[in-house]
Design a protein around this motif. Sequence first.
Motif, PDB file in Angstrom:
ATOM      1  N   ALA A   1     -13.387   8.667  -9.522  1.00 50.36           N
ATOM      2  CA  ALA A   1     -12.843   7.616  -8.662  1.00 50.36           C
ATOM      3  C   ALA A   1     -11.332   7.526  -8.822  1.00 50.36           C
ATOM      4  O   ALA A   1     -10.602   7.306  -7.845  1.00 50.36           O
ATOM      5  N   SER A   2     -10.848   7.709 -10.047  1.00 51.21           N
ATOM      6  CA  SER A   2      -9.400   7.698 -10.275  1.00 51.21           C
ATOM      7  C   SER A   2      -8.733   8.855  -9.538  1.00 51.21           C
ATOM      8  O   SER A   2      -7.609   8.720  -9.038  1.00 51.21           O
TER       9      SER A   2
ATOM     10  N   LEU B   1      -9.792  10.232  -6.673  1.00 51.83           N
ATOM     11  CA  LEU B   1      -9.734   9.869  -5.255  1.00 51.83           C
ATOM     12  C   LEU B   1      -8.619   8.857  -5.009  1.00 51.83           C
ATOM     13  O   LEU B   1      -7.894   8.934  -4.007  1.00 51.83           O
ATOM     14  N   SER B   2      -8.469   7.918  -5.929  1.00 52.26           N
ATOM     15  CA  SER B   2      -7.389   6.942  -5.819  1.00 52.26           C
ATOM     16  C   SER B   2      -6.028   7.626  -5.917  1.00 52.26           C
ATOM     17  O   SER B   2      -5.080   7.264  -5.206  1.00 52.26           O
TER      18      SER B   2
ATOM     19  N   LEU C   1      -5.190   9.173  -2.591  1.00 52.20           N
ATOM     20  CA  LEU C   1      -4.757   8.153  -1.633  1.00 52.20           C
ATOM     21  C   LEU C   1      -3.341   7.675  -1.940  1.00 52.20           C
ATOM     22  O   LEU C   1      -2.532   7.470  -1.027  1.00 52.20           O
ATOM     23  N   SER C   2      -3.038   7.501  -3.215  1.00 53.54           N
ATOM     24  CA  SER C   2      -1.697   7.050  -3.597  1.00 53.54           C
ATOM     25  C   SER C   2      -0.643   8.079  -3.210  1.00 53.54           C
ATOM     26  O   SER C   2       0.433   7.726  -2.716  1.00 53.54           O
TER      27      SER C   2
ATOM     28  N   GLU D   1      -0.136   7.963   0.521  1.00 47.40           N
ATOM     29  CA  GLU D   1       0.671   6.797   0.884  1.00 47.40           C
ATOM     30  C   GLU D   1       2.147   7.036   0.580  1.00 47.40           C
ATOM     31  O   GLU D   1       3.025   6.680   1.380  1.00 47.40           O
TER      32      GLU D   1
ATOM     33  N   TYR E   1      -6.369  12.939 -10.883  1.00 45.11           N
ATOM     34  CA  TYR E   1      -6.155  11.520 -11.169  1.00 45.11           C
ATOM     35  C   TYR E   1      -4.750  11.230 -11.695  1.00 45.11           C
ATOM     36  O   TYR E   1      -4.442  10.094 -12.060  1.00 45.11           O
TER      37      TYR E   1
ATOM     38  N   TYR F   1      -1.069  10.355  -8.337  1.00 48.80           N
ATOM     39  CA  TYR F   1      -0.296   9.174  -7.956  1.00 48.80           C
ATOM     40  C   TYR F   1       1.157   9.302  -8.412  1.00 48.80           C
ATOM     41  O   TYR F   1       2.045   8.620  -7.890  1.00 48.80           O
TER      42      TYR F   1
END
Length: 272
Positions: A45-46, A48-49, A52-53, A56, A214, A217
Amino acid sequence: MISRATLASWIRPASPEPAAPPVTGSERRGLWIEITIVLLVTFGASGLSGLLSLSESLLTPGNLADQAVALNVSRAENQVIDVARQLLGVVKLLAWGALGLYLLWRSGMGPSSVGLGRFRRRPDLTQGVGLAALVGLPGLGFYLLARAVGANLTVVPSTIGDHWWRLPTLILWAIANSGAEEVLVVAYLITRLRQLGWSENSSLLASAVLRGTYHLYQGFGGGLGNVAMGLVFGRYWQKTGRLWPLVIAHATIDSVAFVGYAVLRGHVGWIP
């Protein structure tokens, strides 16, 4: 001088004797389900986050280096609540690592089978510090290069205020990050992929790519740098079967980054 045979054994190592028998049929499906669930509640999940980060950040006008990301931040205006939330975050990461160890233990593989047996103070500490230097120093240079060419955000290790509990808390975060990542991303994941019949190189690559995702970001530099770290750490574990040096190395790298930033900020020109 390193012999050709030694080099070949590190590049294409033979699979070790399995600590648990390979799985087949319904057990195989069950193992895939377990891996999926574990990753979706932890570093998958980290990852995937992180994607996304990064997306963005790329959609934000300007250079990636003009944007900043903080690794450790205050979690409340009230100091008591802030430190309590910091400690809860530490406990959460340690619980992630404990989950991986528990699932392996339920399969008949105790901590010693994945390299967390009796701590050998001198060799484990020496090798851990050596790995920290091997990965950390080039990693810092790679970060500065990636940021200079606009491929990485400006990473701020800590924005926590100058409280008495700041440095101990940052060290606890470093230990928790290390324990969770090395147990789950190296020991747990590679062990499970071995049981599923994956080769050493394939399982190593999967582990390293997960570690990189992960950290996306932070930017492309953070992702690629951590893939490289994952390849080094994962191969070391595959060849030695020792996890303690990886935990020590990772905790050392993070502690130096977190505490060093907090102490040197404002005194060293290249630290933002």
